[in-house]
Design an enzyme around this catalytic site. Structure first.
Site, mmCIF file in Angstrom:
data_model
loop_
_atom_site.group_PDB
_atom_site.id
_atom_site.type_symbol
_atom_site.label_atom_id
_atom_site.label_comp_id
_atom_site.label_asym_id
_atom_site.label_seq_id
_atom_site.Cartn_x
_atom_site.Cartn_y
_atom_site.Cartn_z
ATOM 1 N N SER A 1 -6.464 12.755 -2.145
ATOM 2 C CA SER A 1 -6.151 11.359 -2.542
ATOM 3 C C SER A 1 -7.199 10.523 -1.716
ATOM 4 O O SER A 1 -7.477 10.601 -0.688
ATOM 5 C CB SER A 1 -4.696 11.019 -2.245
ATOM 6 O OG SER A 1 -4.035 11.868 -2.885
ATOM 7 N N GLU B 1 -7.223 6.570 2.257
ATOM 8 C CA GLU B 1 -6.627 7.451 2.981
ATOM 9 C C GLU B 1 -7.442 8.522 3.480
ATOM 10 O O GLU B 1 -7.320 9.070 4.526
ATOM 11 C CB GLU B 1 -5.619 8.267 1.900
ATOM 12 C CG GLU B 1 -4.537 9.286 2.456
ATOM 13 C CD GLU B 1 -3.631 9.692 1.366
ATOM 14 O OE1 GLU B 1 -3.446 10.971 1.459
ATOM 15 O OE2 GLU B 1 -3.066 9.069 1.017
ATOM 16 N N ARG C 1 1.296 7.551 6.050
ATOM 17 C CA ARG C 1 -0.086 8.187 6.064
ATOM 18 C C ARG C 1 -0.958 7.591 7.229
ATOM 19 O O ARG C 1 -2.092 7.367 7.217
ATOM 20 C CB ARG C 1 -0.838 7.990 4.528
ATOM 21 C CG ARG C 1 -0.306 8.285 3.292
ATOM 22 C CD ARG C 1 -0.156 9.975 3.416
ATOM 23 N NE ARG C 1 0.594 10.236 2.063
ATOM 24 C CZ ARG C 1 1.763 10.288 2.040
ATOM 25 N NH1 ARG C 1 2.683 10.248 3.093
ATOM 26 N NH2 ARG C 1 2.425 10.734 0.790
#
Length: 290
Positions: free
Chosen positions: A209, A280, A160
């Site tokens: 998320s 994130e 990520r």
């Protein structure tokens, strides 16, 4: 390319919260992007790209920057042999459709990611055990020094994460896929979409998320659920009753409400598990998570 002033970009995000951009443009070619970057450089303005507005939280007071949303050729996608060639603003759903029509598999995981290919490169987006780093051949990145093709290694793709920064615009990507029967692709997409619908608040406004999964036996969502945070609400935002790693716009949420929820979630995770969760979601504007 026209530059618009004080555009409500918060409304363009999937959360639907946040303020305006001091300047806003919709480049349709690589040349447009270069011109926009030059325009911003002359005015000493930072530059950011918003894609479809997922995985993004915009400050309530807005952002004094040139914000770009790619369109035209930079939002198109086509197939060349086993390569999916797409503009950085091409929606993942469009790319998946092109790949399936050509009998190319390997991009099915992106059906769970409501963003663009450029955004996928920016954060090495992934789902269900796959990510961009596995299929990306190279990306055309435009910055103040011109346009450059960069490999996954040069982009620094990890979990990520990439080494890209605001002022660098992913204009085009090449993804290497593999021949696969269309019915097999369709079945896999249906399976993943059913899993997503069963576990995530797909019918609510969220930015996706909130936190990256930590190096722990529990995922971020399971950890926050164990902390008793499902349904916890501050202002117009609440932690999803369905999945604790999502924040929903319950009723007129502000970015400040989402930040307050994130701070509370991090506090509880640290107190109960000794884990410091890393967000994130990308921040745009004067936002800080202590």
């Amino acid at each position: 390319m026209n530059i618009e002033r004080d555009v409500a970009i918060g409304r363009m995000t999937t959360l639907g919260a946040g303020g305006t951009a001091g300047a806003f443009g919709r480049p349709e070619t690589v040349e447009d992007v270069a011109d926009a970057l030059a325009w911003a450089r002359e005015r000493e303005l930072p530059v950011a790209t918003i894609g479809l507005g997922s995985n993004l939280l915009v400050a309530d007071e807005g952002v004094e920057a040139l914000v770009l949303r790619l369109g035209g050729d930079l939002a198109a996608a086509s197939v060349d042999g086993d390569l999916l060639v797409a503009g950085g603003g091409a929606p993942n759903a469009v790319c998946l459709h092109r790949a399936r029509a050509a009998g190319l598999g390997g991009f099915e995981f992106a059906c769970a990611i409501p963003g663009t290919t450029g955004g996928g490169v920016w954060m090495n987006a992934g789902a269900y055990g796959s990510d961009w780093a596995e299929i990306l051949v190279r990306a055309l990145v435009v910055d103040a020094d011109g346009a450059h093709w960069l490999t996954p290694e040069e982009l620094g793709l990890t979990y990520r994460h990439s080494e890209l920064r605001h002022g660098q615009v992913v204009a085009q990507v090449e993804l290497r896929l593999e021949p696969r029967p269309q019915e097999e692709i369709k079945a896999r997409v249906a399976e993943l979409q059913a899993q997503r619908k069963a576990a995530q608040p797909t019918n609510r406004r969220t930015f996706g998320s909130v936190f990256k999964n930590p190096d722990h036996e529990l995922s971020a969502g399971r950890m926050l659920e164990a902390c008793g945070l499902k349904g916890h609400r501050i202002g117009g935002a609440q932690i999803s009753p369905r999945h604790a790693n999502f924040i929903e716009n319950a009723d007129g949420a502000r970015a400040a409400d989402a930040i307050a929820l994130m701070a509370e979630a991090r506090r509880r995770a640290r107190e109960q598990y000794g884990v410091v969760l890393e967000h994130e979601v990308e921040f745009l504007g004067p936002l800080e998570l202590r």
